[in-house]
Design a protein around this motif. Structure first.
Motif, short mmCIF file in Angstrom:
data_model
loop_
_atom_site.label_atom_id
_atom_site.label_comp_id
_atom_site.label_asym_id
_atom_site.label_seq_id
_atom_site.Cartn_x
_atom_site.Cartn_y
_atom_site.Cartn_z
N GLY A 550 0.79 -1.23 0.00
CA GLY A 550 0.00 0.00 0.00
C GLY A 550 0.82 1.27 0.00
O GLY A 550 0.26 2.36 -0.07
N LYS A 551 2.15 1.13 0.10
CA LYS A 551 2.99 2.32 0.08
C LYS A 551 3.71 2.42 -1.28
O LYS A 551 4.00 1.41 -1.90
CB LYS A 551 4.05 2.26 1.17
CG LYS A 551 3.50 2.39 2.57
CD LYS A 551 4.67 2.62 3.54
CE LYS A 551 4.21 2.73 4.97
NZ LYS A 551 3.67 1.46 5.52
N VAL A 552 3.99 3.66 -1.70
CA VAL A 552 4.75 3.85 -2.93
C VAL A 552 6.23 3.67 -2.59
O VAL A 552 6.77 4.41 -1.78
CB VAL A 552 4.52 5.25 -3.52
CG1 VAL A 552 5.37 5.43 -4.77
CG2 VAL A 552 3.05 5.43 -3.87
N THR A 553 6.88 2.68 -3.21
CA THR A 553 8.31 2.50 -2.93
C THR A 553 9.17 3.07 -4.05
O THR A 553 10.38 3.01 -3.97
CB THR A 553 8.65 1.01 -2.72
OG1 THR A 553 8.08 0.27 -3.78
CG2 THR A 553 8.11 0.51 -1.41
N GLY A 554 8.53 3.61 -5.07
CA GLY A 554 9.34 4.26 -6.10
C GLY A 554 8.52 4.58 -7.34
O GLY A 554 7.54 3.92 -7.64
N ILE A 555 8.93 5.68 -8.02
CA ILE A 555 8.36 5.98 -9.33
C ILE A 555 9.56 6.16 -10.26
O ILE A 555 10.39 7.02 -10.04
CB ILE A 555 7.53 7.28 -9.31
CG1 ILE A 555 6.39 7.16 -8.29
CG2 ILE A 555 6.96 7.56 -10.69
CD1 ILE A 555 5.53 8.39 -8.18
N VAL A 556 9.66 5.30 -11.27
CA VAL A 556 10.84 5.35 -12.13
C VAL A 556 10.43 5.45 -13.60
O VAL A 556 9.32 5.10 -13.97
CB VAL A 556 11.70 4.07 -11.96
CG1 VAL A 556 12.31 4.02 -10.58
CG2 VAL A 556 10.88 2.83 -12.23
N SER A 557 11.35 5.94 -14.41
CA SER A 557 11.11 6.00 -15.85
C SER A 557 11.34 4.62 -16.44
O SER A 557 12.36 3.98 -16.18
CB SER A 557 12.06 7.01 -16.47
OG SER A 557 12.13 6.78 -17.85
N SER A 558 10.40 4.15 -17.25
CA SER A 558 10.50 2.80 -17.80
C SER A 558 11.69 2.66 -18.72
O SER A 558 12.19 1.56 -18.95
CB SER A 558 9.24 2.45 -18.58
OG SER A 558 8.12 2.70 -17.80
N ARG A 559 12.12 3.77 -19.30
CA ARG A 559 13.24 3.70 -20.25
C ARG A 559 14.56 3.50 -19.55
O ARG A 559 15.53 3.12 -20.17
CB ARG A 559 13.27 4.97 -21.10
CG ARG A 559 12.09 5.07 -22.06
CD ARG A 559 11.98 6.45 -22.66
NE ARG A 559 10.87 6.55 -23.60
CZ ARG A 559 9.62 6.83 -23.26
NH1 ARG A 559 9.34 7.03 -21.97
NH2 ARG A 559 8.66 6.89 -24.14
N HIS A 560 14.61 3.83 -18.26
CA HIS A 560 15.88 3.73 -17.54
C HIS A 560 15.76 2.86 -16.31
O HIS A 560 16.26 3.19 -15.25
CB HIS A 560 16.37 5.11 -17.13
CG HIS A 560 16.40 6.08 -18.27
ND1 HIS A 560 15.52 7.13 -18.36
CD2 HIS A 560 17.16 6.11 -19.38
CE1 HIS A 560 15.75 7.78 -19.49
NE2 HIS A 560 16.74 7.19 -20.13
N THR A 561 15.06 1.75 -16.43
CA THR A 561 14.98 0.87 -15.27
C THR A 561 15.13 -0.57 -15.72
O THR A 561 15.11 -0.87 -16.91
CB THR A 561 13.65 1.06 -14.53
OG1 THR A 561 13.71 0.34 -13.30
CG2 THR A 561 12.48 0.51 -15.33
N THR A 562 15.29 -1.45 -14.74
CA THR A 562 15.40 -2.87 -15.05
C THR A 562 14.37 -3.62 -14.22
O THR A 562 13.85 -3.11 -13.24
CB THR A 562 16.79 -3.40 -14.68
OG1 THR A 562 16.99 -3.17 -13.28
CG2 THR A 562 17.88 -2.75 -15.48
N LYS A 563 14.11 -4.84 -14.66
CA LYS A 563 13.17 -5.70 -13.94
C LYS A 563 13.65 -5.92 -12.51
O LYS A 563 12.87 -5.95 -11.57
CB LYS A 563 13.12 -7.04 -14.68
CG LYS A 563 11.81 -7.74 -14.59
CD LYS A 563 11.71 -8.79 -15.67
CE LYS A 563 12.42 -10.05 -15.28
NZ LYS A 563 12.09 -11.19 -16.15
N GLU A 564 14.98 -6.04 -12.37
CA GLU A 564 15.52 -6.32 -11.04
C GLU A 564 15.27 -5.17 -10.08
O GLU A 564 14.92 -5.36 -8.93
CB GLU A 564 17.03 -6.61 -11.13
CG GLU A 564 17.37 -7.98 -11.70
CD GLU A 564 16.96 -8.15 -13.16
OE1 GLU A 564 17.03 -7.16 -13.93
OE2 GLU A 564 16.53 -9.26 -13.53
N GLU A 565 15.46 -3.94 -10.62
CA GLU A 565 15.25 -2.78 -9.75
C GLU A 565 13.79 -2.72 -9.29
O GLU A 565 13.50 -2.49 -8.11
CB GLU A 565 15.61 -1.49 -10.52
CG GLU A 565 15.57 -0.28 -9.62
CD GLU A 565 15.75 1.02 -10.40
OE1 GLU A 565 16.34 1.94 -9.83
OE2 GLU A 565 15.29 1.12 -11.55
#
Lengths: 581, 325
Positions: A550-565
């Motif tokens: 229920g908590k936001v643990t991150g908002i990332v850009s899909s172009r600069h992220t990986t599945k692992e992250e």
């Protein structure tokens, strides 16, 4: 020599042939993947081996002798255990109770005998705590974490899966069938599962994995059986296969595995969520202080282990959730626009004009009192008057109907298609009407418009249906999903929310849906995409918001992220926030 | 004082009927069978009890004294057989033929009431009331123990048997392997089947045993309370419905059912017991008669709001067929 051999297995349900004359063999100590799309009959086939279904024709041979498997107990007798996609655990029981369930004292003692060389002698009692010692000793060997006293209903998905595997191993299975084991796991949990599979193989066990994910087949299996429409297409060694070749065999034709993502600039804030907290039906806090901004012309992915608050987030925005605090603010892209279909109700127009909401094209405020009803309708039809909508609207305390009456075009494709989205017993036309029956005058429904929308959807989305009057529950899952998405898109939404839009769909339908979403993005729609397949999500979305408990643990850009992250954030381990699109 | 003593003594007697019905139904429900046929099964048990008594009475010469063991033993044997048949009918329809449990249960109740009333009405009542009086007290010398004896030792063998059965049921369900398997069948029949438990067998046996126990309750009511005056035999089904309430009230625990049965017995005999003393305020008895039902509803609400642990078995009322998944 073949360890298990399936010969000419056929299984039908009524008129549907789930398995059609399937034969293949399983070698001892291998990891065998059963690859196929949803509905290709993988699970049915392995359920025959696991004792859930009885085949109509065909035989199963184990070590060269015919095996008659009439129940899961018989399967255990042949050393075959199955971990079903929907775990078969008693929620109210503790872990150890689930493990020893159904075992007689005699059977337990026989199991103890097998462990005797590993565990100290002397444990001959069969009370729960005595069995727990043996189970713990076994878990240590395989590297499982096991809490005997923990109640199943308090466990996470991964813990439940571990418990299922422990249960099967404790019963001494030689062959373990895992049905879609990674569907609900984070990438890290998936890797852990695969290392467990590796340990089992080293231990001499045979593992059969049912899956529709190509990369998992490549990573973990020795051989792969490809199934399509109830038939076994081929059995090949994984090292001789490539993902695209497997996909082609699975679908039956060459397909483009690239998910589209148009790179276009966003068009301003559309929805601002500020410190939103939502309680679910049990009164537990399902969303905890969630804040983010959704922009026009973007697809925002919501990632998270299932049950992390995705459902509550969509319910809150669409107005279904009641117990919420914080703000949901809608930013209207157009300040002035012609009076819409929604406001063709004379009474409503009169009421709005009292609040000074109408303008002539010249910009002068329009006093509609001067016109009689007939003139007014003429003006509306000529689009001669403009309706001034509030630029910012607070949706926090609004119900779905109130949101619609505000003229906000908010569309929601829920995960439960036939439960929340469509009515299975009704035709396509009637289902289209569900969205629009409040429009128009009088008590009698006007079907023409709905009919034309239905025809449009059939043509544009290539829906396979005998006619638009066929009850939609008779159609396949993919076609039902196309109807639902098509209906929602037909209303030209400003905000489109989709939950698990490709769940249960074959590859072709999935790609149709992905293309539709991208097309919508190009028209300026802001899209919230809740999904479970991280690869697809990273490919199609612009940004990804990760929820954990229920908590936001991150908002990332899909172009600069990986599945692992994203996987790390899904388990709540890392916090990284990028506010901008 | 004697007034209170006789009230409590009477309450325990009635509680026995409730306790048999509730214990039987708990075993049923723990297996996942919501058996609404229990009222009918209790009636069938009553028929069996009377039949057993009749067979014994017919087998001895008219001037021979009644054997205190046989007048209790034979009715129990027949009540068990008849109740078990009721449970077997229910299982056959719901497990083998996969009928809806609610419909089957309600039909069974209608059937059981009709069947028993038909045959009980035609039964020969010679020496029946004598036998009824004879089986009333397990220990004929109870009066020597003062008020304690009046309340607790004045009861029939049926009462003591009922408590023993309830305690034994509690122990079996909670502490044994069979109990664990039974609970698993009621909680999640799919998981139980996967773990190698024969779901159909567990449901059959649990329902048959539960029916047999409920049947004893009906027989006791007929033999002890009615004492062979069969024209007033009707009313056992009311006990059956209240027994279903007690199951919920006691949160599916036989030990609590012992106390709950006593409480419900107090509430249901209070109107008749106090009626002569109420005079003009006699209408109060109707309100008193409502109390057990209202109490059940209140408990149901309180439990579902407060506690997640004390719920009905998760698969209660859900039919099981392995290929339906």
């Amino acid at each position: 020599m073949d360890y298990i051999r399936l010969e000419h297995i056929t299984k039908t349900f009524g008129d549907v042939v789930a398995n059609d004359d399937i034969s293949f063999s399983i070698r001892k100590g291998e990891v065998l993947a059963i690859l196929g799309e949803n509905g290709s009959g993988k699970t049915t086939l392995l359920n025959v081996l696991g004792g859930i279904y009885r085949q109509d024709h065909g035989q199963v041979f184990i070590n060269g002798k015919e095996a008659i498997i009439l129940s899961p107990k018989d399967a255990y007798g042949y050393g075959i255990g199955m971990v079903h996609q929907h775990y078969q655990l008693v929620e109210a029981f503790s872990a150890i109770e689930n493990v020893v369930l159904g075992l007689s004292r005699k059977e337990l003692l026989r199991i103890y005998d097998r462990f005797e060389e590993e565990t100290p002698k002397g444990f001959r009692h069969t009370r729960l705590r005595d069995s727990a010692k043996h189970v713990l000793a076994m878990c240590e060997r395989y590297g499982f974490v096991f809490h005997p006293e923990k109640t199943v209903s308090d466990m996470s998905i991964a813990e439940k899966q571990t418990l299922e595997i422990v249960k099967a191993l404790f019963r001494g299975v030689d062959t373990l069938i895992l049905d879609e084991p990674t569907a609900v796991l984070t990438p890290q949990e998936t890797q852990h599962l695969f290392s467990v599979v590796e340990n089992m193989r080293k231990d001499g066990k045979t593992v059969i994995i049912i899956t529709h994910k190509l990369n998992e087949v490549m990573q973990v299996s020795d051989r792969v059986v490809i199934m399509r429409k109830g038939q076994c297409i081929d059995t090949i060694d994984t090292k001789n296969a490539s993902e695209s070749a497997l996909a082609e065999m699975m679908v039956g034709k060459t397909i483009d595995l690239n998910i589209p993502r148009s790179d276009i600039p966003t068009t301003g804030e559309r929805l601002v969520i500020d410190h939103l907290s939502v309680k679910n039906r049990e009164g537990r806090l399902a969303l905890d202080d969630v804040s983010f901004t959704l922009y026009g012309s973007e697809i925002l992915g919501i990632a998270g282990v299932s049950g992390s608050g995705q459902r509550e987030l969509l319910d809150a925005i669409s107005g279904l959730a009641r117990e919420k605090s914080g703000d949901i603010i809608f930013h209207n892209p157009k300040k002035n626009r012609p009076v819409t279909f929604f406001h063709k109700d004379i009474k409503q127009i009169r009421a709005l004009s009292d609040q000074g909401k109408f303008y002539f094209k010249s910009g002068e405020p329009a006093d509609l009192k001067k016109f009689n009803n007939k003139q007014l309708i003429q003006l509306v039809n000529d689009e001669a008057i403009l309706f001034y909508e509030d630029e910012i609207m607070d949706l926090t305390k609004k119900t779905p109907l109130e949101i619609r009456n505000l003229g906000i075009k908010l569309s929601f494709v829920p995960e439960d298609r036939l439960g929340m989205g469509l009515v299975g017993g009704m035709s396509m036309v009637d289902n289209m009407l569900l969205r629009s029956y409040r429009k128009g005058k009088g008590k009698i429904l006007k079907r023409e418009k709905a009919k034309s929308v239905a025809e449009e959807v059939v043509v544009e989305l290539d829906v396979k249906t005998p006619s638009i009057d066929t009850p939609i529950s008779k159609l396949s899952g993919g076609n039902i999903q196309k109807i639902l998405v098509g209906r929602e898109i037909a209303s030209h939404p400003k905000i489109l929310m989709v939950a698990y839009p490709v769940r249960g769909l074959d590859i072709n339908s999935s790609y149709t849906i992905y293309h539709l979403l991208d097309e919508q993005k190009k028209t300026g729609t802001a899209i919230i995409y809740v999904g479970e397949d991280l690869d697809a999500m990273i490919a199609i979305t612009d940004r990804i918001l990760v929820l954990c408990d229920g908590k936001v643990t991150g908002i990332v850009s899909s172009r600069h992220t990986t599945k692992e992250e994203i996987g790390l954030m899904m388990s709540g381990k890392e916090m990284r926030k990028e506010a901008q699109a | 004082m004697s007034y209170v003593v006789s009230f409590l003594s009477m309450a325990i007697k009635f509680a026995t009927v409730f306790l048999f019905g509730a214990t039987g139904e708990i075993i049923n429900q723990k297996s996942g069978h919501l058996n609404m046929g229990t009222p009918g099964i209790m009636y069938m048990g009553a028929l069996g009890g009377i039949l057993g008594e009749r067979i014994y009475l017919d087998s001895i010469p008219a001037d021979v004294a009644l054997n205190p063991f046989m007048i209790v033993f034979l009715p129990i044997v027949f009540a068990v057989i008849f109740g078990a048949i009721g449970g077997a009918i229910f299982s056959f329809f719901t497990v083998t033929l996969r009928c809806n449990q609610n419909v089957t249960g309600l039909t069974l109740t209608t059937f059981g009431v009709g069947l028993a009333c038909f045959f009980i009405g035609t039964m020969d009542t010679t020496r029946m009331s004598e036998a009824g009086l004879a089986l009333q007290h397990a220990f004929p010398d109870y009066a020597n123990a003062g008020w304690f004896g009046e309340i607790f030792l004045s009861q029939s063998w049926f009462t003591y048997l009922g408590i023993v059965v309830a305690i034994a049921t509690a122990v079996i369900i909670k502490f044994t392997r069979v109990g664990l398997n039974l609970r698993a069948v009621g909680e999640n029949a799919f998981a139980a089947d996967n773990a190698g438990i024969n779901v159909a067998r567990y449901r059959y046996i649990a329902t048959i045993i539960g029916g047999a126990i409920a049947g004893i309750g009906g027989a006791f009511y007929e033999l002890d309370n009615v004492k062979g005056m069969f024209n007033v035999a009707d009313g056992i089904d009311a006990f059956g419905w209240l027994a279903l309430c007690i199951v919920i009230f006691s949160l599916w625990r036989p030990m609590i059912a012992i106390g709950a049965s006593f409480l419900f017995a107090c509430l249901s005999i209070a109107p008749t017991f106090f009626a002569p003393y109420l005079g003009a305020a006699g209408y109060v008895t109707y309100i008193l008669k409502m109390v057990p039902y209202v109490a059940t509803v209140v408990v149901l609400i309180v439990v579902s709001v407060l506690s997640k642990k004390n719920q009905a078995p998760a698969s209660l009322g859900v039919p099981y067929f392995r290929e339906d998944r």
